[in-house]
Design a protein around this motif. Sequence first.
Motif, PDB file in Angstrom:
ATOM      1  N   SER A  73      -9.585  31.519  10.131  1.00 39.57           N
ATOM      2  CA  SER A  73      -9.211  30.354   9.313  1.00 39.57           C
ATOM      3  C   SER A  73     -10.420  29.830   8.541  1.00 39.57           C
ATOM      4  O   SER A  73     -10.293  29.392   7.391  1.00 39.57           O
ATOM      5  CB  SER A  73      -8.628  29.260  10.207  1.00 39.57           C
ATOM      6  N   PRO A  86      -6.682  24.424   9.382  1.00 40.24           N
ATOM      7  CA  PRO A  86      -7.380  23.887  10.540  1.00 40.24           C
ATOM      8  C   PRO A  86      -8.067  25.005  11.319  1.00 40.24           C
ATOM      9  O   PRO A  86      -7.560  26.123  11.386  1.00 40.24           O
ATOM     10  CB  PRO A  86      -6.274  23.241  11.383  1.00 40.24           C
ATOM     11  N   THR A  93      -3.300  26.334  14.450  1.00 41.93           N
ATOM     12  CA  THR A  93      -4.108  27.528  14.622  1.00 41.93           C
ATOM     13  C   THR A  93      -3.309  28.591  15.384  1.00 41.93           C
ATOM     14  O   THR A  93      -3.738  29.714  15.511  1.00 41.93           O
ATOM     15  CB  THR A  93      -5.440  27.238  15.355  1.00 41.93           C
ATOM     16  N   ASP A 157      -2.914  33.621   6.780  1.00 42.97           N
ATOM     17  CA  ASP A 157      -3.776  33.345   7.942  1.00 42.97           C
ATOM     18  C   ASP A 157      -2.942  33.573   9.196  1.00 42.97           C
ATOM     19  O   ASP A 157      -1.810  33.117   9.287  1.00 42.97           O
ATOM     20  CB  ASP A 157      -4.271  31.895   7.880  1.00 42.97           C
ATOM     21  N   THR A 158      -3.489  34.295  10.137  1.00 43.68           N
ATOM     22  CA  THR A 158      -2.748  34.616  11.361  1.00 43.68           C
ATOM     23  C   THR A 158      -3.461  34.040  12.578  1.00 43.68           C
ATOM     24  O   THR A 158      -4.680  33.877  12.566  1.00 43.68           O
ATOM     25  CB  THR A 158      -2.618  36.139  11.542  1.00 43.68           C
TER      26      THR A 158
HETATM   27 MG   LIG Z   1      -7.102  30.257  12.949  1.00 40.96          MG
END
Ligand SMILES: [Mg+2]
Length: 527
Positions: A73, A86, A93, A157-158
């Motif tokens: 991230s 975040p 997240t 984003d994973t």
């Molecule tokens: Mg993350």
Amino acid sequence: MARSDTVTAPPGTTPGTTGQQFAGPLSAAVAELCVALQRQVSPRTAAGFGEVLRRLSAPLQVAVAGRIKSGKSTLVNALIGRRVAPTDVGECTRLVTRFQYGTVDRIEIVFTDGRKQVLPFDPGGMIPASLGVDVDRVSHLEAYLTNAVLRDLTVIDTPGLGSLDAASVARTEELLGVRGDELDPVSRSAVAGAEAVLYVVTQGVRADDQQALAAFTAATASREAGPVNAIAVLNKADTIAPESVEGSGGDVWRAAQLLAEKQAHGLRPRVADVIPVMGLLAESAETGGFTSADADSLRALAQLDRATRDTILLSADLFASWECDVPAGTRVRLLEKLDLYGIGCALAAIDAEPEITAGALRRRLLDSSGLDLVRGKLGAVFGSRADGIKAAAALASVTALAHASGDPGERQRVHNAIEVLLAKPEAHQLRLLEALTLVASGAVAMPQDLVDEVLRVGSSPEIAEQLGLPGRPPQELAAHALERAGWWRSFASFGATPAQSRVAHVVHRAYFLVWQQLRGSGGGRRR
Ligand SMILES: [Mg+2]
Ligand SMILES: Nc1nc2c(ncn2[C@@H]2O[C@H](COP(=O)(O)OP(=O)(O)O)[C@@H](O)[C@H]2O)c(=O)[nH]1
């Protein structure tokens, strides 16, 4: 969607017959195939093709993947140029977030039942760490942002495989298409996957990382990640202890480079190489996280007597807790933004140039972070290949959709249409990408030197690099291309298995086209 409502074609795109914009001629050709096939298949399959068409005209979908806490991230924020994802803790997240271009900033929660709900940004302009809804019913988040980078790239984003939380892992796998066979074939599995992967590793890359990488059916549910569509970074390079890396000479960047080369060796041929980066430093420098107040704090630190300064720079603990004239709270904030290595870099820059402005200091930190190299690589690899990657992913989706239909007649019609497309000379690049993927994944076995050669020819955008002769004069390149074209043609005919032979024909043709191009540019003729 960003592309469909643009009136003039963005540079580097190809208009299609349906009025949409595509990354290039291959994507446009596959789109035409989808349109033609839509009339020859069941409504269900046709709806899937519609989804493929929609994706073909959207920017390249790049998933940022890797273990939890590898800094994904943080890197996403740095790449977008805005601290919006975040990091560290919080519900978000654990969720997949798609960052795509939009004309106004907006976040949507997408629920597993398809329902959507607008989510306000938090006061700091970030995605709130807590959503205020039942996370178990959330499929993923869609973030529409006005940042220009997202015009060419949708960043996914994973949460990261290898996390302890089984539900987050399942959600990530679903979105990347790993568990595609469990999903509804029309709406999800065949078309939902990412087309390319930015794989984030840290110093201790483990065998299961490599398995995860292998398992990413990145381009779509049925295609694997390979050197064509996967890039890896060695993140947190600033935390590497150079004395632990032989040959580093005590230099962090040199140590990072050496480690990255070692990891590239282990990850090959899944990725072409591994680039070191300091995501945190990049994020702070690129998103406004590093402020002029921070520059002032660093100047105050630079004023400390040498002994104190040397002591506090020994470790993060000492830096935060040692008694000195700069308040501890200020020091903790600097640590959070730059970590110890970044602070050291900044102090060195101030020592060398005491009058350095906050802006110049920020630029120095950005240079130290290595982000420009990652950006350059993304542009060179994904940018130049977006057309081929998208077209190949779409073809794989089309094939998967036809298979999922369960109708042999439909399957045959789709298969025939694809064969016709691939037989056209313009489709050579697609065949080369396919050959490369077959060789890289080991589906077609070859001696190692030939594997390396195929990878080089197929995964470099530069002719001289394709030929393995960087910096050589055109005549020499042309002669080499011709020689290799001849070699691969005989390999195709003699001493190759049928599968090898198919690959060899494609490689022969690639060399032949390179030779033609070189001859054309050298003798004033273009092909
Ligand atoms: Mg993350
Ligand atoms: N020292 C250092 N810390 C980093 C770097 N990148 C990320 N981090 C920290 O690593 C932690 C996890 O980062 P995050 O981006 O949330 O990881 P994710 O789980 O992979 O998304 C955060 O505290 C980041 O500040 C880096 O390059 N260097």
